[in-house]
Scaffold this motif. Structure first.
Motif, PDB file in Angstrom:
ATOM      1  N   ASP A 121       0.726  -1.128   0.081  1.00 32.51           N
ATOM      2  CA  ASP A 121      -0.082  -0.109  -0.034  1.00 32.51           C
ATOM      3  C   ASP A 121       0.881   1.114  -0.060  1.00 32.51           C
ATOM      4  O   ASP A 121       1.874   1.410   0.512  1.00 32.51           O
ATOM      5  N   GLY A 122       0.229   2.366  -0.585  1.00 33.93           N
ATOM      6  CA  GLY A 122       1.134   3.516  -0.274  1.00 33.93           C
ATOM      7  C   GLY A 122       0.181   4.516   0.683  1.00 33.93           C
ATOM      8  O   GLY A 122       0.241   5.798   0.282  1.00 33.93           O
ATOM      9  N   ASP A 123      -0.208   3.865   1.715  1.00 32.43           N
ATOM     10  CA  ASP A 123      -0.967   4.667   2.635  1.00 32.43           C
ATOM     11  C   ASP A 123      -0.444   5.817   3.277  1.00 32.43           C
ATOM     12  O   ASP A 123       0.794   6.061   3.635  1.00 32.43           O
ATOM     13  N   LEU A 124      -1.164   7.028   3.058  1.00 33.32           N
ATOM     14  CA  LEU A 124      -0.690   8.385   3.491  1.00 33.32           C
ATOM     15  C   LEU A 124      -1.784   9.231   3.827  1.00 33.32           C
ATOM     16  O   LEU A 124      -2.776   9.234   3.675  1.00 33.32           O
ATOM     17  N   VAL A 125      -1.217  10.155   4.852  1.00 36.46           N
ATOM     18  CA  VAL A 125      -2.168  11.057   5.306  1.00 36.46           C
ATOM     19  C   VAL A 125      -1.673  12.562   5.366  1.00 36.46           C
ATOM     20  O   VAL A 125      -0.473  12.846   5.951  1.00 36.46           O
TER      21      VAL A 125
END
Length: 331
Positions: free
Chosen positions: A270-274
């Protein structure tokens, strides 16, 4: 805490969201902007991110504020959405002043939706135009579910989408979340329709089923998507006056909301980002307590927004996954 009047990130006064999508392409763009620049930060926890201009969001960089934040489908091609937004902002006279020039600051992130059944046989990258269209559509109200950057999104077992939620703290500060859910993991427990985020649900905002009556066995999960076909990208925002370092702490805390709502999260695939955004309209009266509560609110808002994205997804011809409210089922 209680949800704001819209239960959207735009309950943070001054923020607007615009979206555009192409049904044939089965992809789209979501833009967060405001009438004036706002403080922004970012924290990445996924192993396969795709981003633009996120290095300048570090607290030690020259530019401390941005003109817009962009969430886009299209994998690396979707980064061109930021160019479309920047071009449109420049025509409006927006941007960081450098002599007699204005340079719009538009960080963005992308998710992978290139194998979702849409027509990807284009000869010219369509995302710049989608980005400009999304910016021009920016308003206080916007669609959730199958819209914008979440138009062609998927999860482990349900169709994904765009979600948002908000909360007003006892101090009067407002926090909101905006997310495009395209996860490797699942938003629901096991084979059930019960959302992992259920303990934080407000007013039956995603069906009111409550937590799963029996927790499924927690064996080590195996990825059901192929490498690189994932990524959940989000923005949490507040009307508090935060430094870039304080905004980054809020983004870090918000990742807990992703982990509460999606199992698994933050994987190597995943490229999970906030992103975090702060408009600066309200001064912190108790910096320690307020910062603590902002992180907690960002966490719960993001978890709720993720569930709302899946809950509100609608069926479209050629879908590769079912929608949560499909097949004759009702909440």
């Amino acid at each position: 805490m209680r949800p704001g009047p819209r239960n959207l990130i735009t309950d943070v006064d001054g923020l607007r969201v615009g979206q555009s999508q192409d049904s044939a392409l089965r992809s789209g763009v979501t833009v967060l902007t405001a009438d004036r620049p706002f403080t922004a930060a970012v924290h990445v926890m996924g192993g396969a991110p795709g981003t633009r201009e996120t290095d300048l969001l570090a607290p030690d960089r020259l530019v401390q504020q941005v003109d817009a934040l962009v969430l886009s489908g299209g994998s690396a091609f979707g980064l061109d959405a930021c160019s479309g937004v920047a071009d449109a902002l420049r025509l409006m006279g927006r941007g960081f002043a450098v002599g007699d020039q204005r340079v719009p600051i538009v960080p963005g992130a992308i998710l992978f939706d290139l194998l979702n059944g849409g027509d990807k046989a284009w000869s010219r990258n369509p995302y710049a135009a989608l980005g400009a269209a999304a910016l021009h559509a920016a308003a206080a109200d916007f669609a959730l579910g199958t819209a914008g950057a979440g138009y062609g999104a998927t999860t482990q077992n349900w169709k994904g989408g765009i979600g948002s939620a908000s909360a007003v703290l006892p101090s009067g500060l407002t926090v909101g979340a905006l997310v495009a859910v395209n996860a490797l993991g699942s938003a629901t427990a096991g084979d059930s329709r019960h959302f992992w985020a259920a303990p934080w649900e407000e007013d039956d905002e995603f069906g009111g089923l409550g937590p799963a009556p029996r927790q499924p066995p927690q064996d080590a999960p195996l990825p059901r998507k192929r490498t690189g076909l994932s990524t959940t990208i989000a923005i949490v925002a507040t009307d508090a006056a935060l430094t870039q370092a304080q905004a980054q702490r809020m983004a870090i805390a918000a990742h807990d909301g992703m982990a509460r709502a999606l199992l698994p999260s933050h994987t190597p695939l995943d490229g999970d980002l906030v992103f975090a955004a702060a408009t600066g309209a309200r001064v912190l009266t108790d910096p320690l307590t307020d910062s603590f509560q902002l992180g907690h609110a960002a966490t719960t808002c993001l978890a709720r927004a993720i569930a709302r994205a899946v809950y509100l997804a609608t069926p479209q011809p050629g879908d590769v996954q079912p929608v949560w409210r499909g097949h004759g089922q009702t909440p």
